[in-house]
Design a protein around this motif. Sequence first.
Motif, short mmCIF file in Angstrom:
data_model
loop_
_atom_site.label_atom_id
_atom_site.label_comp_id
_atom_site.label_asym_id
_atom_site.label_seq_id
_atom_site.Cartn_x
_atom_site.Cartn_y
_atom_site.Cartn_z
N ASP A 1 0.82 -1.20 0.00
CA ASP A 1 0.00 0.00 0.00
C ASP A 1 0.86 1.26 0.00
O ASP A 1 0.54 2.25 -0.63
N LEU A 2 1.94 1.22 0.76
CA LEU A 2 2.86 2.36 0.83
C LEU A 2 4.27 1.88 0.55
O LEU A 2 4.63 0.76 0.90
N ILE A 3 5.06 2.70 -0.06
CA ILE A 3 6.46 2.37 -0.30
C ILE A 3 7.20 2.50 1.02
O ILE A 3 7.10 3.52 1.70
N PRO A 4 7.94 1.48 1.44
CA PRO A 4 8.67 1.57 2.71
C PRO A 4 9.68 2.71 2.67
O PRO A 4 10.20 3.07 1.62
N LEU A 5 9.94 3.25 3.85
CA LEU A 5 10.93 4.32 3.93
C LEU A 5 12.31 3.78 3.60
O LEU A 5 12.69 2.70 4.06
N ILE A 6 13.07 4.53 2.81
CA ILE A 6 14.45 4.15 2.54
C ILE A 6 15.29 4.46 3.77
O ILE A 6 14.89 5.25 4.64
N THR A 7 16.43 3.80 3.87
CA THR A 7 17.34 4.03 5.00
C THR A 7 18.62 4.65 4.48
O THR A 7 18.90 4.62 3.28
N SER A 8 19.40 5.23 5.38
CA SER A 8 20.64 5.88 4.97
C SER A 8 21.71 5.68 6.02
O SER A 8 21.42 5.37 7.18
N THR A 9 22.93 5.86 5.62
CA THR A 9 24.08 5.78 6.52
C THR A 9 25.00 6.95 6.22
O THR A 9 25.28 7.25 5.05
N PHE B 1 28.63 8.51 6.11
CA PHE B 1 30.05 8.17 6.09
C PHE B 1 30.82 9.47 6.21
O PHE B 1 30.82 10.29 5.29
N SER B 2 31.46 9.69 7.34
CA SER B 2 32.18 10.95 7.55
C SER B 2 33.17 10.75 8.67
O SER B 2 33.23 9.70 9.32
N THR B 3 33.97 11.77 8.92
CA THR B 3 34.92 11.71 10.04
C THR B 3 34.15 11.75 11.35
O THR B 3 33.03 12.27 11.41
N SER B 4 34.77 11.24 12.39
CA SER B 4 34.08 11.17 13.68
C SER B 4 33.72 12.55 14.21
O SER B 4 32.68 12.74 14.82
N SER B 5 34.60 13.53 13.95
CA SER B 5 34.32 14.88 14.45
C SER B 5 33.12 15.51 13.76
O SER B 5 32.35 16.24 14.38
N PHE B 6 32.95 15.17 12.49
CA PHE B 6 31.80 15.73 11.77
C PHE B 6 30.53 14.95 12.08
O PHE B 6 29.45 15.51 12.20
N GLN B 7 30.66 13.63 12.22
CA GLN B 7 29.49 12.78 12.42
C GLN B 7 28.78 13.13 13.71
O GLN B 7 27.56 13.02 13.81
N SER B 8 29.52 13.57 14.71
CA SER B 8 28.90 13.89 15.98
C SER B 8 27.99 15.11 15.88
O SER B 8 27.14 15.32 16.74
N LYS B 9 28.18 15.91 14.83
CA LYS B 9 27.38 17.13 14.67
C LYS B 9 26.33 16.98 13.57
O LYS B 9 25.60 17.93 13.29
N SER B 10 26.26 15.82 12.94
CA SER B 10 25.34 15.67 11.81
C SER B 10 24.08 14.94 12.25
O SER B 10 24.09 14.13 13.18
N ARG B 11 22.97 15.27 11.54
CA ARG B 11 21.70 14.61 11.80
C ARG B 11 21.06 14.26 10.47
O ARG B 11 21.28 14.92 9.47
N ARG B 12 20.23 13.24 10.49
CA ARG B 12 19.53 12.86 9.27
C ARG B 12 18.09 12.48 9.61
O ARG B 12 17.81 12.00 10.71
#
Length: 689
Positions: free
Chosen positions: A26-34, A36-47
């Motif tokens: 009935d609905l298309i399932p939500l896609i997922t994401s990952t 890939f970045s440096t640890s210092s940047f990943q701590s400040k990123s949101r998705r």
Amino acid sequence: VLVEAFTYRQTEFVFWVHFFGVHDGDLIPLITSTCFSTSSFQSKSRRWIGNSFLSSKYVELKTKTNYLVRVSAVNAAGMGQSSDIRSGEVSDLEVLPSAPRSVALGLYYSADDVYLTWSPPLSDGGSKITKYLVEWDTDISFNQSRKHYGSHVVEMRHEQQAIVLSCKYKCYGRFSLRWGGRISNALAVNASASEVELEISRLFGFSTFDSVPVRVTAKKINGYGRKWVATFTGVHGDVGLLEIERDQLFLYGGEINTIEIVSGNENIDPESFSYEVQIIYIHKSRGFGLLDTTGTFVLSYGDRLTPNINVTSSAAEMRVHLKSLSAIDIVNVQSTTQKGQYAWLVTFMHLSNAKSSGAGDIGLITVYSSALEDPSVSTVRVSRNFKGTNPAPYKISHLISGLRYYCRVSAYNAVGSGPPSPTAVAVPRGHPEPPSIVNLRITANSGTELDVSWGTADTDNGSPIEEYMVEWYSDKPSLEVQQLKTSATDSVSEVQMIRTTAEEVVSVGYFTVMFGGSTTQLIAHNAEAIGSGSVQENLRRLPTIGDVIVERTLSKVVVENATFSVVRGQATLTLDHEADLSSLFKVNDIIFVAGAKHSIVHVSLEAIEIYGLYYGPNATGILVEKWANGYEWTVTFINNAGPQPLLVALPGQNFGGKNPSVTVIRIRDGQLPLSGSFSLSYKGEKTWP
């Protein structure tokens, strides 16, 4: 799927993923994401990922449009009854446009340039596309710091025109503007910018300040002069020049005209074009506008004439008459009536000899002849509303042959830049240069052979050399020579007027005329049109002009603050209001009534009497002109085809009198006999038009 990427902030990116086709669920399932970045940047990123458009939401509706909606339920037995109808208007919220489509690079090319074409985006985001950003590079990264990166903005241009009132001495009176068969209310010589803005807006069908399609600025120039600059922000395309009705202006040593500062352009993608729009209308002198117009006229285009056209012809009848001109294939005609006068709006859709849609920038239809009742106050005129254009590809120049170039296009609207188009690729290339060194010598021990050797070509111009062709002749070859000719009927000649005026009769004095850097000898203030010492003789001696036709009449100036009533067959002109006629006229003054020349035999408080009888139509509120104590020489250019620079007239020896002046007025723009483009083909290959 279709993915669109948008950058809303420097650190925030949004990707829209559109799914097409049928999904099992009935609905298309939500896609997922990952991430890939440096640890210092990943701590400040949101998705975040979520449904943007649900199945009940429809897209690509027109903004600011009211829609009616009803819903029906469906089960195994079929469709049930529909719900009550609900209405709703689509919000005018503007978003970014989608990507340009059908980008093609290199359909035509040379050793250092390629041609680019594209189509507009499917969605403009609810706001007009105002410009495109074209980028090219030899690397798909489109890094602006790279040596071979280039870009250019293709944007709309707003038409800009100036109304220039030049007054050597103080000017009086009022003037009106005319466009599209409409005429404005009278404007004073010191009219404000807002007054001119409102009158121009009314000419284009806008009646309130809330939606004016033009912005006007005003300033004083050269003492008593004034200049109004109009920028057409809400009327797109190459707008025809505003025309000036001068019959209420009191000018000694002055003139008013319109000039185009910037030509408008709304065709910013290679596939778009504009139709040529012209207006044919009946013009009446002031005071005679309420008279019924009768009679016929004949129009001309190319070397063909229409049948006689009645002034009361309908739009359908006018269309049939225009179709009788062999060069015209498809036209759309609308008939209008403005202040009791007939007008026909003609849109040229296609010419008979054209290979593509549209008519391009064609010349004006001309009035070949007319047989109107009271021709002294009634004339047939043709003017241009919008200049037509042809589709034209975008050319990227100054490239390096043999390099692989990538290109993309982005669209802009009022919100900003949409996503770039898919990347197109092409390699500029051309014919190789000749071999650098060619050696020829007799073969040893042979009387029938020659040894030929050569070096490689200096450049292959982007395409590897596959073979060489060697030719030899026993005699000097005779080269093929082909000649390309274009032909057309006569062009429309430029017409200008040299005008002298003074507040008292001038008995002596001379002036000169300049054109193309050459200057005439001294010309007498009362020189004849033709003959010895005439204006024609002096102009013909200039190496920059050639042949001209010259006609001379008395110069005229409208009588200030006075309108009259006239009756056919009488010799009295009755004043319409209280005024001191003795301060305006005296016995033996030369005046002009409905274009006819008369002399005054008596002046009273309420009327003037003329020598002979008035034979024009009955009218009230007409203007009377006086002799301006000078002459008007109408100059028609015969040898110089197309539009011409304005003649420059300058006072010469003893050019005196009370407030004397010599000016030049453009009566009609010249038109070249040919316009448009053509292609050449040879052995299956064809040039771009």
